[in-house]
Design an enzyme around this catalytic site. Structure first.
Site, short mmCIF file in Angstrom:
data_model
loop_
_atom_site.label_atom_id
_atom_site.label_comp_id
_atom_site.label_asym_id
_atom_site.label_seq_id
_atom_site.Cartn_x
_atom_site.Cartn_y
_atom_site.Cartn_z
N GLU A 30 -7.39 19.98 9.59
CA GLU A 30 -8.76 19.46 9.59
C GLU A 30 -9.64 20.32 10.49
O GLU A 30 -9.27 20.65 11.62
CB GLU A 30 -8.74 18.01 10.10
CG GLU A 30 -10.08 17.41 10.45
CD GLU A 30 -11.07 17.43 9.29
OE1 GLU A 30 -12.25 17.73 9.54
OE2 GLU A 30 -10.65 17.14 8.14
N ARG A 101 -15.89 3.15 7.24
CA ARG A 101 -15.16 4.41 7.04
C ARG A 101 -14.34 4.79 8.27
O ARG A 101 -13.23 5.32 8.13
CB ARG A 101 -16.14 5.54 6.70
CG ARG A 101 -16.64 5.52 5.27
CD ARG A 101 -17.62 6.66 5.02
NE ARG A 101 -18.06 6.66 3.65
CZ ARG A 101 -17.48 7.32 2.66
NH1 ARG A 101 -16.40 8.04 2.92
NH2 ARG A 101 -17.94 7.27 1.44
N TYR A 209 -23.56 -5.07 1.75
CA TYR A 209 -22.33 -5.85 1.85
C TYR A 209 -21.89 -5.92 3.31
O TYR A 209 -22.21 -5.04 4.11
CB TYR A 209 -21.21 -5.27 0.98
CG TYR A 209 -20.94 -3.79 1.12
CD1 TYR A 209 -20.16 -3.29 2.16
CD2 TYR A 209 -21.44 -2.89 0.19
CE1 TYR A 209 -19.88 -1.92 2.27
CE2 TYR A 209 -21.17 -1.53 0.28
CZ TYR A 209 -20.40 -1.05 1.32
OH TYR A 209 -20.14 0.30 1.42
N ASP A 289 -13.00 14.77 -3.97
CA ASP A 289 -14.34 15.35 -4.07
C ASP A 289 -14.33 16.85 -4.27
O ASP A 289 -15.31 17.42 -4.74
CB ASP A 289 -15.14 15.03 -2.81
CG ASP A 289 -15.69 13.61 -2.80
OD1 ASP A 289 -15.64 12.96 -3.87
OD2 ASP A 289 -16.18 13.16 -1.75
#
Length: 394
Positions: A30, A101, A209, A289
């Protein structure tokens, strides 16, 4: 088999867990110095939860999330309900959750480190790769390298792995920009809406939400605009502009935007891309993605990466060669991902009917179906939510 994964987002971490479950050696790289997401929510649908059930993460995700009572749509201008579909876990075979997230990433990261404490490598930016018949080598921006049997490019919409495969992509600005923010539910003057709600309007729509057991409300607002904005999730937005974009909308939307703070508001441009002909080259393969980026009008982008992860790990474990595994993975995943991409693109127009006649012709039948034939709406949702990638789909 040694699996190298570029990117420690939802797709990359899920791929790592799926590969570890099948006995592979996994290393995740990462570019960031720490894992975390700019504050925002994400919908975690039943088709993704079926993968996490097989990975033993259901209860952890449920504990961190919010389970909406229903999925509903309303008119943005006055809040009138178009339809409401109760969440049906028995029909769809899994939970429907709303989750922050950051919490989502933390749960996946913790599960990864529990299984393989040295699998996550931060500050490792994959710049390119070298592939031959026997191995693949990830090349980092500092010049260092690591070799393995396969490289999974889970490095997002600006994927370096994909760019090496196919060259620079050419995203097309859709004419839409998105706002997003989270607000404490305690800051609202109105009662919390316990649903995942899409609010349709003239040239714009919003989604609201609850998150974190109802302590937060997530807001996403998409507005048609001629001037393109940067593609990305970390650009700050101006509160006054967001409020102006949704001025005169339903009281609940106004209430949420009134509670938004400057540090929680972000804005970005929405871009579309043509489908890629292939998902792999040599010993490198793409996921999520990086290969099928989706517009956020079906709330399925991350879920598709989760499904990808399961099938790719399964193919690598079962097929005799890497080439066969990649071919099998693409054959299984490409039709479904393409279908969801198309549905997301189609919804962009459905959500933003700008004329009275357009709204009547589109939302009128939705209201009729929701009121008198809800099975029609449920059947449409079934192809997304009832799908079980862990059981060869259905």
């Amino acid at each position: 088999m040694k699996v190298l994964i570029a990117g420690a987002g939802i797709g990359g971490l899920t791929a790592a867990l799926c590969c570890l479950q099948r006995g592979m050696d996994v290393q995740v790289f990462e570019r960031a110095s720490e894992l975390g997401e700019v504050g925002a929510g994400i919908q975690l649908p039943p088709n993704a939860m079926k993968v996490f059930a097989r990975l033993g993460l259901t209860e952890l995700l449920k504990a961190a999330a919010y389970a909406p009572a229903a999925l509903e749509t309303r008119l943005g201008a006055d809040g009138r309900k178009i339809f409401s579909v109760p969440v049906d876990e028995s029909r769809w075979g899994g939970e429907y959750l709303n989750i922050h997230r950051a919490d989502y990433i933390e749960i996946l990261k913790t599960a990864l480190l529990k299984k393989s404490p040295k699998a996550l490598n931060l500050n490792h930016n994959v710049k390119s790769y070298i592939s031959d018949t026997e191995s693949v080598t990830a090349v980092f921006i500092d010049g260092s390298t690591v070799s393995g049997d396969v490289l999974i490019g889970a490095d997002g919409i600006h994927s370096a792995v994909r760019e090496q495969m196919f060259g620079p992509d050419k995203p097309r600005f859709t004419g839409n920009v998105a706002w997003r923010a989270t607000v404490p539910s305690s800051a609202l003057s109105m009662p919390l809406k316990a649903t995942s709600c899409a609010w349709f309007g003239r040239g714009k729509h919003a989604v609201t939400y609850p998150l974190r057991g109802g302590s937060l409300v997530n807001f996403v607002g998409v507005v048609e605009r001629d001037d393109p904005l940067e593609e990305g999730w970390k650009a700050r937005g101006e509160i006054a502009k967001a409020r102006e974009d949704f001025k005169g909308w339903a009281p609940y939307i106004s209430d949420v935007l009134k509670a938004v703070s400057a540090e929680s508001l972000y804005q970005w441009g929405l871009y579309d891309r043509a489908p890629f002909e292939s998902w792999y080259r040599g010993r490198a393969v793409l996921l999520g993605d990086s290969v099928h980026p989706m517009l956020p009008f079906m709330a399925q982008g991350a879920a598709m990466a989760v499904e990808d992860a399961w099938i790719l790990a399964q193919a690598l474990a079962q097929d005799e060669t890497v080439a066969h595994a990649f071919k099998s993975y693409e054959a299984q995943r490409k039709p479904r991902a393409s279908m969801v991409q198309a549905a997301s693109r189609s919804n962009m127009k459905t959500f933003h009917k700008s004329t009275t006649i357009g709204q009547i012709m589109t939302y009128g039948p939705m209201w009729l179906a929701g009121s008198y034939a809800p099975s029609i709406i449920r059947k449409r949702l079934d192809k997304f939510y009832a799908y079980d990638v862990t059981g060869n789909g259905r």
